[in-house]
Motif scaffolding. Structure first.
Motif, short mmCIF file in Angstrom:
data_model
loop_
_atom_site.label_atom_id
_atom_site.label_comp_id
_atom_site.label_asym_id
_atom_site.label_seq_id
_atom_site.Cartn_x
_atom_site.Cartn_y
_atom_site.Cartn_z
N VAL A 1 0.84 -1.20 0.00
CA VAL A 1 0.00 0.00 0.00
C VAL A 1 0.87 1.25 0.00
N PHE A 2 0.47 2.22 -0.81
CA PHE A 2 1.11 3.54 -0.81
C PHE A 2 0.09 4.54 -0.31
N LEU A 3 0.49 5.41 0.64
CA LEU A 3 -0.40 6.40 1.25
C LEU A 3 -0.02 7.80 0.82
N ALA A 4 -1.01 8.61 0.45
CA ALA A 4 -0.79 10.01 0.10
C ALA A 4 -1.78 10.87 0.87
N ASP B 1 0.46 8.57 9.31
CA ASP B 1 1.20 7.61 10.12
C ASP B 1 0.26 6.69 10.89
N GLY B 2 -0.86 7.24 11.35
CA GLY B 2 -1.82 6.41 12.05
C GLY B 2 -2.40 5.33 11.16
N VAL B 3 -2.76 5.70 9.94
CA VAL B 3 -3.28 4.71 8.99
C VAL B 3 -2.20 3.68 8.67
N ALA B 4 -0.97 4.14 8.51
CA ALA B 4 0.13 3.22 8.22
C ALA B 4 0.29 2.20 9.34
N GLN B 5 0.24 2.66 10.57
CA GLN B 5 0.38 1.74 11.71
C GLN B 5 -0.76 0.74 11.77
N GLU C 1 2.12 15.68 -6.18
CA GLU C 1 3.32 15.56 -7.00
C GLU C 1 4.20 14.41 -6.51
N GLU C 2 4.39 14.33 -5.19
CA GLU C 2 5.21 13.26 -4.63
C GLU C 2 4.61 11.89 -4.93
N ALA C 3 3.29 11.81 -4.84
CA ALA C 3 2.63 10.54 -5.08
C ALA C 3 2.82 10.08 -6.53
N VAL C 4 2.63 10.99 -7.47
CA VAL C 4 2.79 10.64 -8.89
C VAL C 4 4.21 10.18 -9.16
N ALA C 5 5.19 10.88 -8.59
CA ALA C 5 6.59 10.56 -8.85
C ALA C 5 7.01 9.25 -8.18
N PRO D 1 3.25 -0.16 -5.80
CA PRO D 1 2.27 -0.67 -4.83
C PRO D 1 1.16 -1.47 -5.51
N ASP D 2 0.45 -2.23 -4.69
CA ASP D 2 -0.74 -2.94 -5.15
C ASP D 2 -1.99 -2.07 -4.98
N LEU D 3 -1.87 -1.01 -4.16
CA LEU D 3 -3.01 -0.16 -3.85
C LEU D 3 -2.50 1.21 -3.41
N ILE D 4 -3.18 2.26 -3.87
CA ILE D 4 -2.91 3.61 -3.39
C ILE D 4 -4.13 4.10 -2.62
N LEU D 5 -3.90 4.67 -1.45
CA LEU D 5 -4.95 5.35 -0.69
C LEU D 5 -4.57 6.82 -0.65
N MET D 6 -5.43 7.69 -1.18
CA MET D 6 -5.06 9.08 -1.39
C MET D 6 -6.12 10.06 -0.91
#
Length: 214
Positions: free
Chosen positions: A5-8, A16-20, A38-42, A49-54
């Motif tokens: 999972v990638f978090l934006a 950080d809470g969601v990551a934990q 911008e950071e997420a796209v790059a 990742p298999d999933l992005i939560l943004m």
């Protein structure tokens, strides 16, 4: 194999809470985080990742625009929107841009995990917010925090720092045992179970700011 999972989200505390929460679930591996579109796209091509939560509202490039750009480069990559007060029209824009679904930021940890699993499997997933605008959010916030005593609110805010319980107790002028009792009461009243969930509640209720961590 764990879902990558990638978090934006521009709110570091919430992110950080969601990551934990996801890491503790055991079915997920958080492989990267971003605070802007911008950071997420790059970063997506780097982390694969298999999933992005943004989140939709971030400084600079909006979440909607970031979703469009990521989708253009990764047609099959599942993308879920993390939303709080967004209007239905704005959420629809995100879905039209290529998001597979959205999850309310006030979802329970179990609902968040289940939604993430469904999204990663390519399913359309909608976990709706319990309220849709800031006017409705105010009563909800006051009702939730009214369950706590002033000292318990202090404890909840302190749990959002990286300080140990020993340091928190010393800063609050109470014994470690008293602090543990307060923490237990906070968890019970808010129906949460650990610091990660406490951080999410505190951020969601505007009890702490983005840069509140020590």
């Amino acid at each position: 194999m764990a879902i990558r999972v990638f978090l934006a989200d521009d709110n570091a505390l919430f992110r950080d809470g969601v990551a934990q929460l996801l890491q503790s679930d055991g079915r997920f591996e958080v492989v990267g985080q971003a605070s802007t579109g911008e950071e997420a796209v790059a970063a997506v091509s780097q982390h694969r990742p298999d999933l992005i939560l943004m989140d939709l509202r971030m400084p600079g490039m909006s979440g909607v625009e970031a979703i469009k750009r990521i989708r253009a480069q990764n047609p099959e990559l599942p993308i879920g929107v993390l939303t709080m007060f967004e209007s239905p029209d704005y959420v629809q824009q995100a879905l039209n841009a290529g998001a597979n679904g959205y999850v309310a930021k006030d979802a329970t940890p179990a609902d968040l995990s289940d939604a993430a699993i469904a999204l990663a499997q390519g399913k359309r997933q909608l976990v709706v917010p319990s309220y849709t605008d800031a006017d409705e959010a105010a009563p909800k916030s006051s009702q939730l925090l009214s369950r706590l005593t002033p000292r318990e609110v202090d404890v909840l805010r302190a749990l959002c720092t990286r300080s140990s319980n020993e340091v928190i107790a010393r800063n609050l002028g109470i014994s470690p045992k008293t602090l543990r009792n307060h923490i237990s009461n906070v968890y019970h009243k808010l129906d949460i179970h650990d610091r990660a969930q406490a951080v999410i509640v505190a951020v969601r209720e505007d009890l702490v700011g983005v840069d509140a961590r020590n």
